[in-house]
Design a protein around this motif. Structure first.
Motif, PDB file in Angstrom:
ATOM      1  N   GLY A 105      -4.229   4.213   0.590  1.00 50.79           N
ATOM      2  CA  GLY A 105      -2.979   4.935   0.804  1.00 50.79           C
ATOM      3  C   GLY A 105      -2.141   5.005  -0.457  1.00 50.79           C
ATOM      4  O   GLY A 105      -2.391   4.303  -1.439  1.00 50.79           O
ATOM      5  N   ASP A 124       3.412   8.862  -0.563  1.00 51.56           N
ATOM      6  CA  ASP A 124       3.020   9.799   0.494  1.00 51.56           C
ATOM      7  C   ASP A 124       3.995   9.660   1.655  1.00 51.56           C
ATOM      8  O   ASP A 124       4.094   8.595   2.273  1.00 51.56           O
ATOM      9  CB  ASP A 124       1.594   9.485   0.953  1.00 51.56           C
ATOM     10  N   PRO A 125       4.731  10.723   2.002  1.00 56.14           N
ATOM     11  CA  PRO A 125       5.730  10.612   3.080  1.00 56.14           C
ATOM     12  C   PRO A 125       5.122  10.296   4.438  1.00 56.14           C
ATOM     13  O   PRO A 125       5.821   9.811   5.335  1.00 56.14           O
ATOM     14  CB  PRO A 125       6.412  11.993   3.082  1.00 56.14           C
ATOM     15  N   ASN A 126       3.830  10.554   4.606  1.00 55.33           N
ATOM     16  CA  ASN A 126       3.182  10.295   5.897  1.00 55.33           C
ATOM     17  C   ASN A 126       2.508   8.927   5.958  1.00 55.33           C
ATOM     18  O   ASN A 126       1.895   8.594   6.972  1.00 55.33           O
ATOM     19  CB  ASN A 126       2.138  11.383   6.169  1.00 55.33           C
ATOM     20  N   LEU A 127       2.633   8.145   4.909  1.00 54.59           N
ATOM     21  CA  LEU A 127       2.000   6.833   4.909  1.00 54.59           C
ATOM     22  C   LEU A 127       2.588   5.950   6.012  1.00 54.59           C
ATOM     23  O   LEU A 127       3.808   5.807   6.125  1.00 54.59           O
ATOM     24  CB  LEU A 127       2.196   6.159   3.551  1.00 54.59           C
ATOM     25  N   ALA A 161       2.985   6.355   9.063  1.00 58.41           N
ATOM     26  CA  ALA A 161       3.862   7.022  10.033  1.00 58.41           C
ATOM     27  C   ALA A 161       3.621   6.445  11.423  1.00 58.41           C
ATOM     28  O   ALA A 161       2.490   6.185  11.828  1.00 58.41           O
ATOM     29  CB  ALA A 161       3.599   8.528  10.027  1.00 58.41           C
ATOM     30  N   ASN A 162       4.706   6.229  12.156  1.00 59.99           N
ATOM     31  CA  ASN A 162       4.661   5.677  13.513  1.00 59.99           C
ATOM     32  C   ASN A 162       4.078   4.273  13.564  1.00 59.99           C
ATOM     33  O   ASN A 162       3.619   3.805  14.615  1.00 59.99           O
ATOM     34  CB  ASN A 162       3.859   6.591  14.448  1.00 59.99           C
ATOM     35  N   GLN A 163       4.083   3.590  12.428  1.00 60.00           N
ATOM     36  CA  GLN A 163       3.566   2.223  12.353  1.00 60.00           C
ATOM     37  C   GLN A 163       4.610   1.236  12.867  1.00 60.00           C
ATOM     38  O   GLN A 163       5.811   1.420  12.658  1.00 60.00           O
ATOM     39  CB  GLN A 163       3.224   1.885  10.893  1.00 60.00           C
ATOM     40  N   GLN A 188      12.456   7.450  -2.757  1.00 59.79           N
ATOM     41  CA  GLN A 188      11.643   7.735  -1.577  1.00 59.79           C
ATOM     42  C   GLN A 188      10.855   6.503  -1.146  1.00 59.79           C
ATOM     43  O   GLN A 188      10.734   6.227   0.064  1.00 59.79           O
ATOM     44  CB  GLN A 188      10.692   8.893  -1.885  1.00 59.79           C
ATOM     45  N   LYS A 217      11.064   4.382   2.296  1.00 53.82           N
ATOM     46  CA  LYS A 217       9.867   4.122   3.097  1.00 53.82           C
ATOM     47  C   LYS A 217       9.755   2.635   3.448  1.00 53.82           C
ATOM     48  O   LYS A 217       9.530   2.272   4.597  1.00 53.82           O
ATOM     49  CB  LYS A 217       8.627   4.576   2.321  1.00 53.82           C
TER      50      LYS A 217
END
Length: 452
Positions: free
Chosen positions: A186, A190-193, A195-197, A219, A223
């Motif tokens: 990863g 990455d903004p999607n790293l 996600a929903n974790q 950013q 995160k």
């Protein structure tokens, strides 16, 4: 022009501030990759790079060569063990402790976390560790769990006897430790790293943020903040602590751990109001910084000249902590991985002039020549703390405050207790109106004074 496009590509892909490592170093990396790719010039390599994801991965691998070892900067692990015994087991022991190591490089850091937690008394079902890195080669090595002597740099290695089996010149990590860590590929920017974790109770993110450009750094902090639970712990590197207070964190009281506790919303609002007042540091006798030479002072620095005294001694290193470390001082790296071409600080070079001559040039008003000479000195002597400090002063006097700040940060990375570099950086933050960041730096200075 092609190199600039590639530098922008690297910044967008991995958040790298190319100014930290320099275009000359990037140029050398690109030349190696160009030759390996059989491209006849840099323009052809750019076209190939834009159409070949595997080649982009290879280029990133070249830029982020790993540099890590077990229990690097041991105090974060000491504090984690203390926290688990004194607080976690008392208040939260009914559920597993969740931890994240990012970037994890070749696995030494997350495995060190696991060993520290086992030594603190936790069992296999009481904690789990996720470990993320952008380098697939590093992740493969981490999963194998086989390490050479370079990964063991502490003077005392009882953990190696407990958790490793020697095989020839290498050491195989036990399955007990390996099974506690889940490795994933990863990218922190990455903004999607993740996600929903589910949120983590502690995050290790050390020695990477300082090498990001400002946008990527912000950013990434956002995160990490979103991934950490309230009252969770965030472990940073030496030079990455000045911004985190603004996000609602407080420093833990453990020297050299560089750990911060995330406050809940009510606590964060209270801290924000208090930080607006700031404070002025009253240095202890005999440990003041020297008065910078007149030609190296900007007008704003002159206004604060009362914070300096005549002494030329830098703030002393805490000997108690040094005895605990007793291992190699880390070299300046990017994301713990910048290509390491450092030369020992005591090496002798015939094509550079001594630092005292460079300072004389600056004091005589020849700032451009002094900067050029100091930059040349550092290219061949890249771990010299005083050279970074001097270059930062020259840049500051020449109005190049961004470059000055980078130099002071590098000096602090190499020598975390360096009083002059800390104070210079604090002054810069105050001049820019960043009072909360300046307050964090001054708190560090005060803690160091108390340890003497």
């Amino acid at each position: 022009m092609s190199q600039q496009v590639i530098e922008t590509l690297l910044k967008n892909k991995i958040g790298l501030d190319v100014n930290i490592i320099g275009s000359q170093e990037i140029s050398r990396v690109l030349e190696r990759r160009r030759l390996a790719s059989n491209c006849h010039n840099i323009e052809a390599y750019l076209k190939f790079l834009q159409t070949s994801p595997p080649e982009l991965e290879e280029l990133i691998e070249e830029v982020i060569v790993p540099e890590t070892w077990f229990f690097r900067d041991i105090e974060p692990f000491n504090f984690l063990a203390h926290y688990v015994r004194s607080e976690w087991l008392v208040n939260y022991g009914y559920r597993p402790l969740r931890l994240l190591s990012i970037p994890c490089s070749s696995g030494e850091e997350p495995y060190s976390i696991a060993m520290a937690l086992f030594d603190a008394g936790l069992s296999t079902n009481q904690f789990s560790i996720d470990a993320i890195d952008i380098s697939k080669k590093s992740l493969q090595k981490a999963k194998e769990g086989i390490y050479g002597r370079n990964s063991f740099r502490l003077q005392h290695l009882p953990f190696r006897d407990r958790y490793f089996t020697q095989i020839g010149e290498e050491y195989q990590l036990s399955d007990l430790v390996k099974k506690q860590v889940k490795f994933m590929h990863g990218n922190l920017v990455d903004p999607n790293l993740l996600a929903n974790q589910n949120k983590y109770d502690a995050i290790f993110c050390r020695n990477v943020l300082i090498y990001f450009d400002a946008t990527s750094r912000q950013q990434s902090i956002n995160k990490l903040n979103n991934l950490l639970t309230d009252n969770g712990l965030l472990f940073l590197g030496y030079s990455e602590t000045s911004e985190i207070i603004e996000y609602g964190y407080e420093s833990v009281r453990h020297p050299m751990a560089f750990a911060y506790r995330k406050l809940d919303k009510k606590q964060a609002e209270k801290q924000k109001k208090e930080s607006n007042f700031g404070f002025v540091l009253e240095p202890k006798n005999n440990y003041h910084t020297p008065t910078p030479k007149p030609n190296l002072l900007s007008n704003r620095t002159k206004e604060k000249q009362n914070l300096f005294s005549k002494s030329s001694k830098p703030f002393p290193i805490n000997h108690k902590i040094d005895q605990q470390k007793n291992y190699s001082q880390p070299k300046p790296v990017v994301s713990d991985r910048q290509l390491n071409r450092s030369i020992p600080a005591n090496a002798i070079f015939t094509n550079t002039i001594p630092l005292e001559n460079i300072r004389s040039l600056a004091d005589g008003g020849n700032l451009s020549e002094a900067a050029t000479q100091c930059e040349a000195y550092l290219k061949q002597n890249s771990t010299h703390v005083e050279a970074y400090l001097l270059l930062g002063e020259i840049y500051q006097a020449n109005g190049q405050e961004i470059k000055a700040e980078q130099c002071f940060q590098k000096a602090i990375y190499l020598e975390p207790n360096h009083y002059e570099a800390l104070l210079h950086l604090a002054l810069l933050k105050e001049q820019h109106g960043e009072m909360a960041k300046a307050a964090v730096l001054r708190q560090r200075i005060q803690r160091l004074q108390k340890l003497v």
